[in-house]
Design a protein around this motif. Structure first.
Motif, PDB file in Angstrom:
ATOM      1  N   TYR A  10      -9.713 -86.501  26.376  1.00 52.68           N
ATOM      2  CA  TYR A  10      -9.206 -87.040  27.634  1.00 52.68           C
ATOM      3  C   TYR A  10      -9.735 -88.441  27.914  1.00 52.68           C
ATOM      4  O   TYR A  10      -9.012 -89.297  28.418  1.00 52.68           O
ATOM      5  CB  TYR A  10      -9.579 -86.111  28.797  1.00 52.68           C
ATOM      6  N   GLU A  11     -10.993 -88.690  27.597  1.00 60.15           N
ATOM      7  CA  GLU A  11     -11.588 -89.998  27.861  1.00 60.15           C
ATOM      8  C   GLU A  11     -10.911 -91.079  27.028  1.00 60.15           C
ATOM      9  O   GLU A  11     -10.583 -92.157  27.538  1.00 60.15           O
ATOM     10  CB  GLU A  11     -13.080 -89.964  27.552  1.00 60.15           C
ATOM     11  N   ALA A  12     -10.674 -90.817  25.749  1.00 60.81           N
ATOM     12  CA  ALA A  12     -10.006 -91.802  24.892  1.00 60.81           C
ATOM     13  C   ALA A  12      -8.570 -92.023  25.356  1.00 60.81           C
ATOM     14  O   ALA A  12      -8.073 -93.158  25.347  1.00 60.81           O
ATOM     15  CB  ALA A  12     -10.026 -91.341  23.444  1.00 60.81           C
ATOM     16  N   THR A  13      -7.908 -90.968  25.774  1.00 59.16           N
ATOM     17  CA  THR A  13      -6.538 -91.084  26.256  1.00 59.16           C
ATOM     18  C   THR A  13      -6.476 -91.961  27.513  1.00 59.16           C
ATOM     19  O   THR A  13      -5.592 -92.799  27.648  1.00 59.16           O
ATOM     20  CB  THR A  13      -5.951 -89.697  26.549  1.00 59.16           C
ATOM     21  N   LEU A  14      -7.426 -91.780  28.411  1.00 63.80           N
ATOM     22  CA  LEU A  14      -7.471 -92.591  29.624  1.00 63.80           C
ATOM     23  C   LEU A  14      -7.724 -94.058  29.289  1.00 63.80           C
ATOM     24  O   LEU A  14      -7.088 -94.949  29.854  1.00 63.80           O
ATOM     25  CB  LEU A  14      -8.547 -92.070  30.574  1.00 63.80           C
ATOM     26  N   LYS A  15      -8.627 -94.319  28.333  1.00 65.05           N
ATOM     27  CA  LYS A  15      -8.895 -95.704  27.928  1.00 65.05           C
ATOM     28  C   LYS A  15      -7.649 -96.342  27.321  1.00 65.05           C
ATOM     29  O   LYS A  15      -7.323 -97.496  27.611  1.00 65.05           O
ATOM     30  CB  LYS A  15     -10.040 -95.746  26.917  1.00 65.05           C
ATOM     31  N   PHE A  19      -5.715 -99.565  28.950  1.00 66.75           N
ATOM     32  CA  PHE A  19      -5.570-100.786  28.173  1.00 66.75           C
ATOM     33  C   PHE A  19      -4.094-101.127  27.944  1.00 66.75           C
ATOM     34  O   PHE A  19      -3.707-102.283  28.037  1.00 66.75           O
ATOM     35  CB  PHE A  19      -6.293-100.680  26.835  1.00 66.75           C
ATOM     36  N   SER A  20      -3.287-100.115  27.658  1.00 68.91           N
ATOM     37  CA  SER A  20      -1.868-100.388  27.412  1.00 68.91           C
ATOM     38  C   SER A  20      -1.170-100.870  28.679  1.00 68.91           C
ATOM     39  O   SER A  20      -0.294-101.732  28.614  1.00 68.91           O
ATOM     40  CB  SER A  20      -1.170 -99.153  26.848  1.00 68.91           C
ATOM     41  N   MET A  21      -1.575-100.342  29.829  1.00 68.30           N
ATOM     42  CA  MET A  21      -1.004-100.824  31.083  1.00 68.30           C
ATOM     43  C   MET A  21      -1.435-102.261  31.348  1.00 68.30           C
ATOM     44  O   MET A  21      -0.634-103.086  31.791  1.00 68.30           O
ATOM     45  CB  MET A  21      -1.410 -99.914  32.234  1.00 68.30           C
ATOM     46  N   ALA A  23      -2.400-104.567  29.042  1.00 70.91           N
ATOM     47  CA  ALA A  23      -1.754-105.458  28.077  1.00 70.91           C
ATOM     48  C   ALA A  23      -0.244-105.504  28.297  1.00 70.91           C
ATOM     49  O   ALA A  23       0.381-106.542  28.121  1.00 70.91           O
ATOM     50  CB  ALA A  23      -2.059-105.004  26.652  1.00 70.91           C
ATOM     51  N   GLY A  24       0.337-104.394  28.687  1.00 70.43           N
ATOM     52  CA  GLY A  24       1.782-104.330  28.853  1.00 70.43           C
ATOM     53  C   GLY A  24       2.287-104.932  30.141  1.00 70.43           C
ATOM     54  O   GLY A  24       3.458-105.280  30.250  1.00 70.43           O
ATOM     55  N   ALA A  25       1.425-105.078  31.130  1.00 75.39           N
ATOM     56  CA  ALA A  25       1.865-105.643  32.405  1.00 75.39           C
ATOM     57  C   ALA A  25       1.192-106.978  32.707  1.00 75.39           C
ATOM     58  O   ALA A  25       1.837-107.900  33.196  1.00 75.39           O
ATOM     59  CB  ALA A  25       1.570-104.662  33.537  1.00 75.39           C
ATOM     60  N   PHE A  26      -0.084-107.084  32.401  1.00 75.33           N
ATOM     61  CA  PHE A  26      -0.823-108.297  32.766  1.00 75.33           C
ATOM     62  C   PHE A  26      -0.421-109.497  31.917  1.00 75.33           C
ATOM     63  O   PHE A  26      -0.200-110.584  32.454  1.00 75.33           O
ATOM     64  CB  PHE A  26      -2.328-108.038  32.658  1.00 75.33           C
ATOM     65  N   LEU A  27      -0.338-109.321  30.601  1.00 76.09           N
ATOM     66  CA  LEU A  27      -0.001-110.459  29.747  1.00 76.09           C
ATOM     67  C   LEU A  27       1.409-110.999  30.012  1.00 76.09           C
ATOM     68  O   LEU A  27       1.583-112.210  30.153  1.00 76.09           O
ATOM     69  CB  LEU A  27      -0.183-110.111  28.275  1.00 76.09           C
ATOM     70  N   PRO A  28       2.434-110.152  30.110  1.00 81.97           N
ATOM     71  CA  PRO A  28       3.744-110.701  30.465  1.00 81.97           C
ATOM     72  C   PRO A  28       3.769-111.327  31.864  1.00 81.97           C
ATOM     73  O   PRO A  28       4.436-112.336  32.086  1.00 81.97           O
ATOM     74  CB  PRO A  28       4.687-109.497  30.393  1.00 81.97           C
ATOM     75  N   GLY A  29       3.018-110.746  32.791  1.00 85.37           N
ATOM     76  CA  GLY A  29       2.942-111.328  34.130  1.00 85.37           C
ATOM     77  C   GLY A  29       2.261-112.684  34.114  1.00 85.37           C
ATOM     78  O   GLY A  29       2.692-113.621  34.796  1.00 85.37           O
ATOM     79  N   LEU A  30       1.200-112.802  33.331  1.00 88.81           N
ATOM     80  CA  LEU A  30       0.512-114.073  33.191  1.00 88.81           C
ATOM     81  C   LEU A  30       1.418-115.118  32.533  1.00 88.81           C
ATOM     82  O   LEU A  30       1.444-116.280  32.936  1.00 88.81           O
ATOM     83  CB  LEU A  30      -0.765-113.880  32.375  1.00 88.81           C
ATOM     84  N   PHE A  31       2.172-114.685  31.535  1.00 87.94           N
ATOM     85  CA  PHE A  31       3.127-115.587  30.891  1.00 87.94           C
ATOM     86  C   PHE A  31       4.185-116.053  31.897  1.00 87.94           C
ATOM     87  O   PHE A  31       4.560-117.230  31.916  1.00 87.94           O
ATOM     88  CB  PHE A  31       3.786-114.889  29.704  1.00 87.94           C
ATOM     89  N   ALA A  32       4.654-115.161  32.757  1.00 83.56           N
ATOM     90  CA  ALA A  32       5.642-115.526  33.778  1.00 83.56           C
ATOM     91  C   ALA A  32       5.058-116.530  34.761  1.00 83.56           C
ATOM     92  O   ALA A  32       5.750-117.460  35.202  1.00 83.56           O
ATOM     93  CB  ALA A  32       6.123-114.281  34.517  1.00 83.56           C
ATOM     94  N   VAL A  33       3.774-116.383  35.107  1.00 84.50           N
ATOM     95  CA  VAL A  33       3.119-117.365  35.979  1.00 84.50           C
ATOM     96  C   VAL A  33       3.087-118.724  35.283  1.00 84.50           C
ATOM     97  O   VAL A  33       3.321-119.759  35.913  1.00 84.50           O
ATOM     98  CB  VAL A  33       1.702-116.890  36.363  1.00 84.50           C
ATOM     99  N   GLY A  34       2.820-118.731  33.970  1.00 79.72           N
ATOM    100  CA  GLY A  34       2.831-119.976  33.214  1.00 79.72           C
ATOM    101  C   GLY A  34       4.200-120.638  33.227  1.00 79.72           C
ATOM    102  O   GLY A  34       4.312-121.860  33.376  1.00 79.72           O
ATOM    103  N   GLY A  76      -6.005-109.453  19.410  1.00 81.71           N
ATOM    104  CA  GLY A  76      -5.595-108.053  19.317  1.00 81.71           C
ATOM    105  C   GLY A  76      -5.092-107.687  17.938  1.00 81.71           C
ATOM    106  O   GLY A  76      -5.440-106.632  17.398  1.00 81.71           O
ATOM    107  N   VAL A  77      -4.300-108.560  17.331  1.00 80.16           N
ATOM    108  CA  VAL A  77      -3.798-108.304  15.974  1.00 80.16           C
ATOM    109  C   VAL A  77      -4.954-108.290  14.979  1.00 80.16           C
ATOM    110  O   VAL A  77      -5.036-107.420  14.103  1.00 80.16           O
ATOM    111  CB  VAL A  77      -2.724-109.335  15.588  1.00 80.16           C
TER     112      VAL A  77
END
Length: 99
Positions: A10-15, A19-21, A23-34, A76-77
């Motif tokens: 459960y702990e690994a699943t939560l992490k 993280f996916s939320m 990376a999946g929301a913050f990075l595109p949002g930051l790019f949109a701000v740019g 990340g890659v």
């Protein structure tokens, strides 16, 4: 339920979920701000017909945001491929274990 807890972490699943939320929301949002900052920094005619002067500070900030997004993606890659890189170079890259 007890059998599920024996093989499900459960702990690994939560992490992974958090993280996916991020990376999946913050990075595109930051790019949109740019993108928005670059548009504001370019100046030109607005929807109301008024013109504005170019703002190099906003354009520079937009490019810094783009550089940050690209850096996070490249890191990340490389982090995902760290075992492969360590195996082929013989160097413990980003904490990978040499076998």
């Amino acid at each position: 339920m007890n059998q599920l807890a024996a093989w499900f972490n459960y702990e690994a699943t939560l992490k992974i979920l958090l993280f996916s939320m991020l990376a999946g929301a913050f990075l595109p949002g930051l790019f949109a701000v740019g993108i928005r900052l670059q548009a504001l920094g370019a100046g030109g005619a607005g929807a109301d017909g008024r013109t504005s002067q170019p703002n190099p500070v906003l354009s520079g900030l937009a490019w810094l945001i783009y550089a940050l997004v690209v850096t996070v993606i490249v890191f990340g890659v490389l982090f995902i491929a760290r075992d492969f890189i360590a195996h082929h170079t013989g160097y413990p890259f980003l904490g990978a274990r040499l076998k």
